[in-house]
Write a protein that holds these residues in place. Structure first.
Motif, short mmCIF file in Angstrom:
data_model
loop_
_atom_site.label_atom_id
_atom_site.label_comp_id
_atom_site.label_asym_id
_atom_site.label_seq_id
_atom_site.Cartn_x
_atom_site.Cartn_y
_atom_site.Cartn_z
N SER A 120 -36.32 7.26 -89.98
CA SER A 120 -35.69 7.05 -91.28
C SER A 120 -35.31 5.60 -91.46
O SER A 120 -34.63 5.03 -90.60
CB SER A 120 -34.45 7.94 -91.41
OG SER A 120 -33.81 7.72 -92.65
N PRO A 121 -35.73 4.97 -92.52
CA PRO A 121 -36.71 5.43 -93.51
C PRO A 121 -38.10 5.44 -92.89
O PRO A 121 -38.32 4.84 -91.85
CB PRO A 121 -36.61 4.39 -94.62
CG PRO A 121 -36.17 3.14 -93.93
CD PRO A 121 -35.30 3.58 -92.79
N ASN A 122 -39.04 6.10 -93.56
CA ASN A 122 -40.39 6.18 -93.00
C ASN A 122 -41.32 5.11 -93.56
O ASN A 122 -42.53 5.16 -93.36
CB ASN A 122 -40.98 7.58 -93.17
CG ASN A 122 -41.11 8.00 -94.61
OD1 ASN A 122 -40.85 7.21 -95.51
ND2 ASN A 122 -41.51 9.24 -94.84
N SER A 123 -40.75 4.11 -94.24
CA SER A 123 -41.52 2.94 -94.68
C SER A 123 -40.55 1.79 -94.90
O SER A 123 -39.34 1.99 -95.02
CB SER A 123 -42.30 3.24 -95.96
OG SER A 123 -41.41 3.47 -97.04
N GLY A 124 -41.06 0.58 -94.93
CA GLY A 124 -40.20 -0.57 -95.16
C GLY A 124 -40.92 -1.87 -94.93
O GLY A 124 -41.97 -1.93 -94.30
N ALA A 125 -40.36 -2.93 -95.46
CA ALA A 125 -40.91 -4.27 -95.29
C ALA A 125 -40.38 -4.87 -94.00
O ALA A 125 -39.47 -4.31 -93.37
CB ALA A 125 -40.49 -5.14 -96.48
N GLY A 127 -38.26 -6.61 -91.35
CA GLY A 127 -36.81 -6.75 -91.28
C GLY A 127 -36.05 -5.47 -91.62
O GLY A 127 -34.83 -5.44 -91.47
N THR A 128 -36.73 -4.44 -92.09
CA THR A 128 -36.08 -3.17 -92.41
C THR A 128 -35.58 -2.50 -91.13
O THR A 128 -36.31 -2.38 -90.16
CB THR A 128 -37.06 -2.21 -93.12
OG1 THR A 128 -37.54 -2.81 -94.32
CG2 THR A 128 -36.39 -0.86 -93.43
N ALA A 129 -34.31 -2.10 -91.09
CA ALA A 129 -33.75 -1.35 -89.96
C ALA A 129 -34.25 0.08 -90.04
O ALA A 129 -34.18 0.71 -91.09
CB ALA A 129 -32.23 -1.40 -90.00
N VAL A 130 -34.75 0.58 -88.93
CA VAL A 130 -35.31 1.92 -88.89
C VAL A 130 -34.64 2.70 -87.75
O VAL A 130 -34.49 2.18 -86.65
CB VAL A 130 -36.84 1.86 -88.65
CG1 VAL A 130 -37.43 3.25 -88.53
CG2 VAL A 130 -37.53 1.07 -89.75
N THR A 131 -34.24 3.94 -88.02
CA THR A 131 -33.66 4.81 -87.01
C THR A 131 -34.71 5.81 -86.55
O THR A 131 -35.29 6.52 -87.38
CB THR A 131 -32.44 5.56 -87.57
OG1 THR A 131 -31.47 4.60 -88.01
CG2 THR A 131 -31.83 6.47 -86.51
#
Length: 153
Positions: A120-125, A127-131
């Motif tokens: 989460s989230p399952n997409s991002g640019a 630098g996006t923090a992802v768990t």
């Protein structure tokens, strides 16, 4: 006469054959390592495992610890306790000790493969923090990857 105990031998009787005639049988005990417990009973590469029992030998010498289907990396060895880590590339199998050419009893030992339950989230640019949640990730940070080529920092 001097003889050697063959690898895989079990306790029984010692006898001499000479000219097709057998001597009397004398009881002979093959000393072997006996595992009483393995903690934990599963892990991933790098997991420290403690094997408790008897007959391991005061020092490692040429002894081997099998964790899964590969030799573990020994960190300490005594007659009643061996501590080793699971080697990279090991698959599920057994925990076992080879000492003086004789294998101990075996205890099931599972290799846990990492499993992602959710992200989460399952997409991002960039630098996006992802768990990332799941299990089998191990105690130390390894090479996590998002997308096809960019490692997380």
């Amino acid at each position: 006469m001097i003889a050697s105990v063959n690898t895989g031998s079990t306790s029984g009787a010692a006898q001499i054959m000479q000219g097709g005639v057998a001597s009397n049988a004398v009881p002979f005990t093959v000393n072997s390592a006996t595992i009483s417990s393995v903690t934990p009973t599963s892990g991933i590469a790098g997991t420290q495992v403690t094997i408790t029992g008897s007959g391991f030998g005061a020092t490692q010498g040429s002894g081997i610890v099998q964790l899964g289907n590969t030799a573990g990396v020994v960190t300490s060895w005594s007659d009643g306790q061996v501590v080793a880590t699971v080697a990279p590339g090991s698959a599920s199998g057994t925990a076992q000790i080879l000492q003086n050419g004789v294998w101990s009893n075996s205890v099931p030992f599972a290799i846990n493969l990492p499993h992602i339950a959710s992200i989460s989230p399952n997409s991002g640019a960039g630098g996006t923090a992802v768990t990332i949640t799941g299990n089998g990730f191990g105690p130390h940070r390894a090479a996590e990857r998002l997308g096809s080529e960019v490692p997380m920092e």
